[in-house]
Design a protein around this motif. Structure first.
Motif, PDB file in Angstrom:
ATOM      1  N   ARG A 262       0.730  -1.288  -0.081  1.00 55.26           N
ATOM      2  CA  ARG A 262       0.007   0.076  -0.164  1.00 55.26           C
ATOM      3  C   ARG A 262       0.805   1.359  -0.055  1.00 55.26           C
ATOM      4  N   PRO A 263       1.929   1.058   0.963  1.00 53.74           N
ATOM      5  CA  PRO A 263       2.818   2.605   0.840  1.00 53.74           C
ATOM      6  C   PRO A 263       3.440   2.746  -0.516  1.00 53.74           C
TER       7      PRO A 263
ATOM      8  N   GLU B 175       0.833   4.122  -2.676  1.00 56.54           N
ATOM      9  CA  GLU B 175       0.417   5.606  -2.742  1.00 56.54           C
ATOM     10  C   GLU B 175       1.694   6.679  -3.129  1.00 56.54           C
ATOM     11  N   ASN B 176       3.029   6.210  -2.807  1.00 48.59           N
ATOM     12  CA  ASN B 176       4.021   7.106  -3.039  1.00 48.59           C
ATOM     13  C   ASN B 176       4.811   7.094  -4.661  1.00 48.59           C
TER      14      ASN B 176
END
Length: 206
Positions: free
Chosen positions: A124-125, A128-129
């Motif tokens: 997920r990170p 997102e980035n």
């Protein structure tokens, strides 16, 4: 607008598909829009929508626990995803993610939920980035119901052809007039040589 237009799907009798479309739209709806979605759901199914949280509470006791086979599937899928992340090119291809995650029995709700739980801290990170393409991030958001990744703009389709002149420096990088410059010079030199031979022959004959 018809109920199908409000829900954003084609007409169908698939109750699960209608419910999924309704809940997806409802995440971003409020006020009059939410009321229109409720009415569209009633028109499409003939029944009132059950609030998501209430439906989850009702279904929770019936949720099937993971057995040994499910656990093995989860482990294999997680290993495949981690291996995929080591390939920077293939990891940007949404089709490969879909092939791994949507393959039965990995697509079953209890298995999918456990896969999501194990992958979320790492995947997920990254999504997102921007470490993953928008199409991959959008798929993961919808597949695992990660709200922060849902509704991302799809990237512009740019077909990459390895044989395309755009990928190689050379004539394609030059203005059109420069591409034809050298053949013109060579022709000019050859013409001068021919003329010199003709005039030289004429001078010798005189």
């Amino acid at each position: 607008m018809t109920c199908w237009e409000i829900l954003g799907i084609e007409p169908t009798t698939d109750q699960h598909r209608i419910r999924q479309a309704y809940e997806q739209q409802m995440k971003f709806a409020s006020g009059d829009e939410a009321a229109r979605l409720d009415q569209a759901f009633r028109d499409a199914t003939g029944q009132a929508p059950t609030p998501t949280e209430e439906r989850r509470e009702q279904s929770a006791p019936e949720a099937r626990p993971l057995d040994g086979n499910d656990g093995q599937v989860v482990r294999e899928v997680v290993l495949q995803i981690k291996a995929l992340l080591n390939d920077s090119r293939r990891s940007q291809d949404v089709g490969i993610w879909q092939a791994i995650l949507c393959e039965p029995p990995a697509d079953q709700e209890p298995v999918r939920a456990e896969i999501a739980r194990q992958l979320e801290p790492q995947i997920r990170p990254m999504a997102e980035n921007g470490s993953l393409s928008s199409s991959v991030a959008n798929f993961l958001g919808n597949w695992f119901e990660w709200s922060s990744l849902q509704g991302l703009a799809e990237p512009r389709e740019t077909a990459i052809d390895d044989d395309s002149p755009d990928n190689f420096p050379g004539e394609a990088d030059q203005p059109p007039q420069l591409v034809n410059f050298w053949p013109a010079v060579i022709g000019w030199i050859v013409g001068l040589a021919v003329l010199a031979m003709l005039f030289g022959g004429m001078g010798g004959g005189g």
